[in-house]
Design a protein around this motif. Structure first.
Motif, PDB file in Angstrom:
ATOM      1  N   MET A  18      45.268  83.004  31.796  1.00 55.74           N
ATOM      2  CA  MET A  18      45.140  82.074  30.624  1.00 55.74           C
ATOM      3  C   MET A  18      46.429  81.896  29.556  1.00 55.74           C
ATOM      4  O   MET A  18      47.220  82.824  29.832  1.00 55.74           O
ATOM      5  CB  MET A  18      43.996  82.533  29.675  1.00 55.74           C
ATOM      6  CG  MET A  18      44.483  83.779  29.040  1.00 55.74           C
ATOM      7  SD  MET A  18      42.981  84.234  27.598  1.00 55.74           S
ATOM      8  CE  MET A  18      44.006  85.204  26.541  1.00 55.74           C
ATOM      9  N   PHE A  19      46.459  80.853  29.086  1.00 55.06           N
ATOM     10  CA  PHE A  19      47.749  80.444  28.325  1.00 55.06           C
ATOM     11  C   PHE A  19      47.514  81.407  26.948  1.00 55.06           C
ATOM     12  O   PHE A  19      46.317  81.339  26.462  1.00 55.06           O
ATOM     13  CB  PHE A  19      47.912  79.203  28.106  1.00 55.06           C
ATOM     14  CG  PHE A  19      47.967  78.158  29.356  1.00 55.06           C
ATOM     15  CD1 PHE A  19      49.307  78.225  29.918  1.00 55.06           C
ATOM     16  CD2 PHE A  19      47.021  77.247  29.672  1.00 55.06           C
ATOM     17  CE1 PHE A  19      49.487  77.451  30.972  1.00 55.06           C
ATOM     18  CE2 PHE A  19      47.463  76.458  30.815  1.00 55.06           C
ATOM     19  CZ  PHE A  19      48.651  76.703  31.459  1.00 55.06           C
ATOM     20  N   ILE A  20      48.823  81.787  26.655  1.00 49.13           N
ATOM     21  CA  ILE A  20      48.661  82.637  25.309  1.00 49.13           C
ATOM     22  C   ILE A  20      49.153  81.613  24.456  1.00 49.13           C
ATOM     23  O   ILE A  20      50.305  80.977  24.561  1.00 49.13           O
ATOM     24  CB  ILE A  20      49.734  83.844  25.530  1.00 49.13           C
ATOM     25  CG1 ILE A  20      49.156  85.016  25.942  1.00 49.13           C
ATOM     26  CG2 ILE A  20      50.317  84.007  24.138  1.00 49.13           C
ATOM     27  CD1 ILE A  20      49.919  86.091  26.359  1.00 49.13           C
ATOM     28  N   LEU A  28      47.727  85.515  41.746  1.00 50.59           N
ATOM     29  CA  LEU A  28      48.763  86.645  41.669  1.00 50.59           C
ATOM     30  C   LEU A  28      47.583  87.776  42.082  1.00 50.59           C
ATOM     31  O   LEU A  28      47.778  88.591  42.860  1.00 50.59           O
ATOM     32  CB  LEU A  28      49.004  86.718  40.476  1.00 50.59           C
ATOM     33  CG  LEU A  28      50.413  87.852  40.331  1.00 50.59           C
ATOM     34  CD1 LEU A  28      51.439  87.407  41.175  1.00 50.59           C
ATOM     35  CD2 LEU A  28      50.677  88.159  38.685  1.00 50.59           C
ATOM     36  N   LEU A  29      46.318  87.780  41.500  1.00 50.41           N
ATOM     37  CA  LEU A  29      45.424  88.905  41.542  1.00 50.41           C
ATOM     38  C   LEU A  29      44.973  88.966  43.229  1.00 50.41           C
ATOM     39  O   LEU A  29      44.851  90.118  43.614  1.00 50.41           O
ATOM     40  CB  LEU A  29      44.186  88.623  40.770  1.00 50.41           C
ATOM     41  CG  LEU A  29      44.438  88.456  39.313  1.00 50.41           C
ATOM     42  CD1 LEU A  29      42.955  88.442  38.514  1.00 50.41           C
ATOM     43  CD2 LEU A  29      45.001  89.454  38.702  1.00 50.41           C
ATOM     44  N   ASP A  51      41.515  96.751  37.721  1.00 55.55           N
ATOM     45  CA  ASP A  51      40.922  95.817  36.809  1.00 55.55           C
ATOM     46  C   ASP A  51      41.819  96.223  35.373  1.00 55.55           C
ATOM     47  O   ASP A  51      41.704  95.419  34.405  1.00 55.55           O
ATOM     48  CB  ASP A  51      39.462  96.364  36.656  1.00 55.55           C
ATOM     49  CG  ASP A  51      38.726  95.742  37.727  1.00 55.55           C
ATOM     50  OD1 ASP A  51      39.265  95.002  38.715  1.00 55.55           O
ATOM     51  OD2 ASP A  51      37.514  96.141  37.975  1.00 55.55           O
ATOM     52  N   ASP A  52      42.648  97.343  35.214  1.00 52.12           N
ATOM     53  CA  ASP A  52      43.185  97.352  33.857  1.00 52.12           C
ATOM     54  C   ASP A  52      44.766  96.990  33.813  1.00 52.12           C
ATOM     55  O   ASP A  52      45.334  97.095  32.959  1.00 52.12           O
ATOM     56  CB  ASP A  52      43.022  98.979  33.329  1.00 52.12           C
ATOM     57  CG  ASP A  52      43.702  99.773  34.528  1.00 52.12           C
ATOM     58  OD1 ASP A  52      44.071  99.486  35.650  1.00 52.12           O
ATOM     59  OD2 ASP A  52      43.957 101.060  34.048  1.00 52.12           O
ATOM     60  N   TYR A  83      42.775  80.106  34.669  1.00 52.40           N
ATOM     61  CA  TYR A  83      41.259  80.389  34.001  1.00 52.40           C
ATOM     62  C   TYR A  83      40.873  81.803  34.071  1.00 52.40           C
ATOM     63  O   TYR A  83      39.646  82.052  33.897  1.00 52.40           O
ATOM     64  CB  TYR A  83      40.297  79.418  34.815  1.00 52.40           C
ATOM     65  CG  TYR A  83      40.634  77.908  34.413  1.00 52.40           C
ATOM     66  CD1 TYR A  83      40.508  77.651  33.148  1.00 52.40           C
ATOM     67  CD2 TYR A  83      40.865  76.975  35.429  1.00 52.40           C
ATOM     68  CE1 TYR A  83      40.547  76.274  32.784  1.00 52.40           C
ATOM     69  CE2 TYR A  83      41.155  75.756  34.848  1.00 52.40           C
ATOM     70  CZ  TYR A  83      41.007  75.297  33.612  1.00 52.40           C
ATOM     71  OH  TYR A  83      41.143  73.851  33.314  1.00 52.40           O
ATOM     72  N   ASN A  84      41.666  82.555  34.423  1.00 54.39           N
ATOM     73  CA  ASN A  84      41.625  84.123  34.372  1.00 54.39           C
ATOM     74  C   ASN A  84      41.629  84.681  32.872  1.00 54.39           C
ATOM     75  O   ASN A  84      42.884  84.708  32.552  1.00 54.39           O
ATOM     76  CB  ASN A  84      42.493  84.775  35.481  1.00 54.39           C
ATOM     77  CG  ASN A  84      42.187  86.333  35.400  1.00 54.39           C
ATOM     78  OD1 ASN A  84      42.334  86.999  34.196  1.00 54.39           O
ATOM     79  ND2 ASN A  84      41.666  86.877  36.280  1.00 54.39           N
ATOM     80  N   ASP A  85      40.622  85.256  32.123  1.00 49.28           N
ATOM     81  CA  ASP A  85      41.131  85.639  30.822  1.00 49.28           C
ATOM     82  C   ASP A  85      41.211  86.908  30.602  1.00 49.28           C
ATOM     83  O   ASP A  85      41.743  87.131  29.369  1.00 49.28           O
ATOM     84  CB  ASP A  85      39.787  85.309  30.015  1.00 49.28           C
ATOM     85  CG  ASP A  85      39.440  83.689  29.916  1.00 49.28           C
ATOM     86  OD1 ASP A  85      40.282  82.789  30.307  1.00 49.28           O
ATOM     87  OD2 ASP A  85      38.422  83.324  29.678  1.00 49.28           O
ATOM     88  N   THR A  86      41.183  87.712  31.841  1.00 49.71           N
ATOM     89  CA  THR A  86      41.469  89.259  31.524  1.00 49.71           C
ATOM     90  C   THR A  86      42.650  89.762  31.676  1.00 49.71           C
ATOM     91  O   THR A  86      43.270  90.543  30.908  1.00 49.71           O
ATOM     92  CB  THR A  86      40.166  89.825  32.106  1.00 49.71           C
ATOM     93  OG1 THR A  86      40.462  89.303  33.658  1.00 49.71           O
ATOM     94  CG2 THR A  86      38.764  89.608  31.418  1.00 49.71           C
ATOM     95  N   GLN A  87      43.119  89.614  33.062  1.00 51.85           N
ATOM     96  CA  GLN A  87      44.321  90.089  33.405  1.00 51.85           C
ATOM     97  C   GLN A  87      45.779  89.360  33.401  1.00 51.85           C
ATOM     98  O   GLN A  87      46.583  89.764  33.605  1.00 51.85           O
ATOM     99  CB  GLN A  87      44.037  90.812  34.811  1.00 51.85           C
ATOM    100  CG  GLN A  87      43.124  91.816  34.737  1.00 51.85           C
ATOM    101  CD  GLN A  87      42.814  92.281  36.429  1.00 51.85           C
ATOM    102  OE1 GLN A  87      41.895  91.848  36.803  1.00 51.85           O
ATOM    103  NE2 GLN A  87      43.707  93.207  36.749  1.00 51.85           N
ATOM    104  N   ILE A  88      45.563  88.010  33.506  1.00 55.65           N
ATOM    105  CA  ILE A  88      46.743  86.952  33.593  1.00 55.65           C
ATOM    106  C   ILE A  88      46.893  86.410  32.326  1.00 55.65           C
ATOM    107  O   ILE A  88      46.202  85.676  31.635  1.00 55.65           O
ATOM    108  CB  ILE A  88      46.359  86.039  34.559  1.00 55.65           C
ATOM    109  CG1 ILE A  88      46.148  86.741  35.891  1.00 55.65           C
ATOM    110  CG2 ILE A  88      47.564  84.977  34.844  1.00 55.65           C
ATOM    111  CD1 ILE A  88      47.334  87.104  36.756  1.00 55.65           C
TER     112      ILE A  88
END
Length: 552
Positions: A1-3, A83-84, A91-92, A110-115
Motif C-alpha cells: 500500500m502507499f504510505i 514481491l511477496l 508473515d511478520d 493493494y497489500n495492506d500488511t507487508q508492503i
C-alpha cells in the motif's frame, strides 16, 4: 500500500529497529542510500547495507538476512513485481519500497500488511481500481450459487469469462509500458526535510539523484524541469540560512548554486576540445564521425574566436579572460549552428576554494566507478567505491572516477563512429538493431547495463542525425553486446525512439518476455529494468525473428 505520512508510517517505525537496506546498483539509489545512512547515523539506527544488482541477488540477500531482520528497505528495486510471490517471506516481514520503476505491481499496491510503498502519489501512476482487477471470494461464491439455478447457468459462466477478459485487458494496458517516477534520493531528502534534519550534503545527493535520471534519459524533459524547480527552492533556503554564518567562505565549506550551464560533459575537468568531441549533444549535431563534421567543428571554434592552443589545454589552465564569458560565447555560436538548447538548468557545487563540480560530473564519475572494468573487482567492491566517491571527504576517489568517465566517453564516441561508418545499424522493420561483435574495442565495458544503455542512446541520436530515411528516424533501437563469453551470453537493451518530446515509456520489457516465451529462447530477465535482458548467443536470431513478428 502507499504510505501517506513518510515520517510517521516509515521513519518512526524503523527508528528503533534493526533494518536491512537492499540497494540497487544505480546512481539515484546510491544517493538515496547516502541520505538514509546520514539520517540513521543521526538517530543511531542499526542497519546492514546490502548492494543488489538484480532479482537473483535480491532473493539471495533476503534469504541470508530474513532470520535476523524484520524490516527491509528496498531502494530502486522491488516495486514492479509481486514481491511477496517472489520472496515468499514470513508473515511478520515488512518491506518498505522506495522505487522509481513504474508501473508498480498491483498486488504491492493493494497489500495492506507487508508492503509499504514510499512512492509519490502525485506521480502519474494510473493504478487500476481494486474492484476492476480483483474479485473477492464471496463474489465467486455468490456467482456459483446463481449457476445452480437451472436456467441462468450459461449467463453466470459467460459473465465470469467476460470479467476475466476485461480484467486482463485493464492489467495489460496498465503494465504495458515501463517508465520512471520521482527520484528515490528526492523522496528521502523530503523525509529529511520533514524531520528537519536536512543538510547541504543531503541536498547535493538529492540533486545528483535527479541528474542521474536526466543523464541516463529516464524521465521526460518536463519532469526534469519541474523537479529542478523543487530542488532550487531547497537550495535557496539553505543558502539563505547560511548567509549569516561566519564560515560561509572557510576552506571546508560547501556551496551549492543553480547554474544554467553547458551540455558539454565534464568540460571543467577536461579540455574544451575533448569535451565538445565526446559530448553526445555536440558530437551528433556536428556529425563528428565525418570529415565534414570535423571541418564544421574547426569553423565553430574559429567563429567563437577561441585559439586552438586554448581549447586544447586543460580547462583550469585556460586564460581567465576567455573563461569569464565562455558560456555566453559558446551559446551565441551554437545558435548559429542550430544547437538552440546547448544550455541546461542544473546545479554546481564548490567544495572549499578549489574544487568545483557540476551535478552531471558527479553522475558520470560515480557511474564509471560503479561499472568499472579496469581491475577484476566484484560488484560490491565497485559499489562501495562509488558510494565513497559521493562523500566530499573522498575527492581523490571522485577524481579517479572522472578519469574513468573520460575513458568511457571516448570509448562510446569511437564505438558510435565505427557503428555508423560501417553501417552496423540495421532496420529490422518495427525497430533498428545493432550488434557489437566480440573483439570490438572496449566491448568489455559495454557488457555493463548502464554503459550499454548510454551507448544505445548516443548511437540512436547519432543515427537519427546521419540517416536520410525519415521512417528510420521514428524507430526504437535494440542493441546487443557480448556479456559473458565463457557462458556464451549477450546483453540486450531496448530503448524508445529518439525525440525531445518522447514520454520515455518503454514497451520492450513486455515484448522481450513474449518473444522469449514464444520461441523458448534461453533468457535471463534479471535486471530491475525490464528492457535489459541476457540471452544465449545461439538463440539470438530466433529471438529477433519473434520480436519482429510480435511488433510488426
Amino acid at each position: 500500500m502507499f504510505i501517506s505520512d513518510i515520517r510517521k508510517e516509515f521513519y518512526e517505525v524503523v527508528a528503533n529497529q534493526r533494518v536491512a537496506l537492499l540497494v540497487s546498483s544505480d546512481i539515484d539509489a546510491l544517493c538515496a542510500c547516502k541520505i538514509l545512512q546520514a539520517l540513521f547515523h543521526c538517530d543511531q539506527v542499526q542497519y546492514t547495507l546490502v548492494p543488489v544488482t538484480g532479482w537473483q541477488d535480491l532473493g539471495t540477500a533476503f534469504l541470508e538476512h530474513k532470520e535476523q531482520f524484520r524490516y527491509f528497505v528496498l531502494i530502486n528495486c522491488g516495486a514492479n513485481v509481486d514481491l511477496l510471490e517472489m520472496l515468499q517471506p514470513d508473515d511478520d516481514s515488512i518491506f518498505f519500497i522506495c522505487d522509481t520503476h513504474r508501473p508498480v505491481d498491483v498486488v504491492n499496491v493493494y497489500n495492506d500488511t507487508q508492503i509499504k510503498l514510499l512512492i509519490k502519489q502525485d506521480d502519474d501512476l494510473g493504478v487500476p481500481s481494486y474492484d476492476d482487477i480483483f474479485r473477492d471470494e464471496e463474489d465467486e461464491g455468490h456467482d456459483s450459487g446463481n449457476e445452480s439455478d437451472g436456467g441462468s447457468e450459461p449467463s453466470g459462466k459467460r459473465r465470469r469469462f467476460d470479467e476475466v477478459c476485461v480484467e486482463r485487458e485493464i492489467l495489460f494496458d496498465y503494465e504495458q509500458y515501463e517508465y520512471h517516477g520521482t527520484s528515490a534520493a528526492m523522496m528521502f531528502f523530503e523525509l529529511a526535510w520533514v524531520l528537519t534534519k536536512d543538510t547541504k550534503d543531503m541536498l547535493w545527493w538529492a540533486i545528483i539523484g535527479l541528474t542521474d535520471q536526466w543523464v541516463h534519459d529516464k524521465i521526460t524533459h518536463m519532469k526534469y524541469v519541474t523537479d529542478i524547480a523543487t530542488m532550487q527552492r531547497h537550495v535557496s533556503r539553505h543558502n539563505h540560512r547560511n548567509e549569516d554564518e561566519e564560515n560561509s567562505l572557510s576552506i571546508d565549506c560547501m556551496r551549492i548554486s543553480f547554474e544554467y550551464d553547458l551540455r558539454l560533459t565534464l568540460y571543467q575537468h577536461w579540455t574544451l576540445y575533448e569535451s565538445i568531441c565526446n559530448s553526445c549533444y555536440t558530437s551528433c549535431s556536428f556529425k563528428l564521425w565525418t570529415l565534414n563534421g570535423q571541418k564544421k567543428l574547426q569553423e565553430f571554434l574559429a567563429d567563437m574566436g577561441l585559439p586552438l592552443k586554448q581549447v586544447r589545454q586543460k580547462f583550469n589552465s585556460m586564460d581567465m579572460t576567455i573563461k569569464e564569458n565562455l558560456r555566453d560565447v559558446i551559446e551565441e555560436a551554437s545558435n548559429k549552428y542550430g544547437m538552440k538548447d546547448i544550455r541546461i538548468q542544473t546545479f554546481g557545487v564548490h567544495f572549499g576554494f578549489k574544487n568545483r563540480f557540476l551535478a552531471s560530473d558527479m553522475v558520470h564519475a560515480t557511474a564509471a566507478l560503479l561499472e568499472s572494468t579496469e581491475k577484476d573487482e566484484s560488484d560490491s567492491d565497485n559499489f562501495i567505491k562509488a558510494l565513497d566517491s559521493l562523500s566530499r571527504s573522498n575527492l581523490d576517489r571522485l577524481h579517479s572516477g572522472i578519469e574513468l568517465a573520460k575513458k568511457k566517453l571516448i570509448a562510446i564516441q569511437q564505438t558510435v563512429a565505427s557503428c555508423i561508418c560501417t553501417n552496423l545499424i540495421l532496420s529490422q522493420g518495427p525497430f533498428l538493431y545493432c550488434y557489437l561483435m566480440e573483439g570490438t574495442p572496449d566491448v568489455k565495458l559495454f557488457s555493463k547495463p548502464m554503459a550499454l544503455t548510454l551507448l544505445c542512446k548516443y548511437l540512436l541520436k547519432a543515427f537519427v542525425h546521419s540517416t536520410r530515411n525519415k521512417r528510420c528516424k521514428l524507430l526504437p533501437l535494440i542493441m546487443a553486446a557480448p556479456k559473458d563469453v565463457e557462458k556464451g551470453t549477450v546483453i540486450v537493451v531496448g530503448i524508445t525512439p529518439e525525440s525531445e518530446t518522447s514520454d520515455k515509456k518503454n514497451f520492450f520489457g513486455r515484448a522481450f518476455e513474449k518473444a522469449s516465451e514464444s520461441t523458448s529462447s534461453r533468457t535471463l530477465h534479471d535486471n530491475f529494468d525490464t528492457s535489459i535482458i541476457e540471452l544465449k548467443t545461439e538463440d539470438r536470431s530466433k529471438f529477433l525473428d519473434a520480436l519482429i513478428t510480435l511488433l510488426s
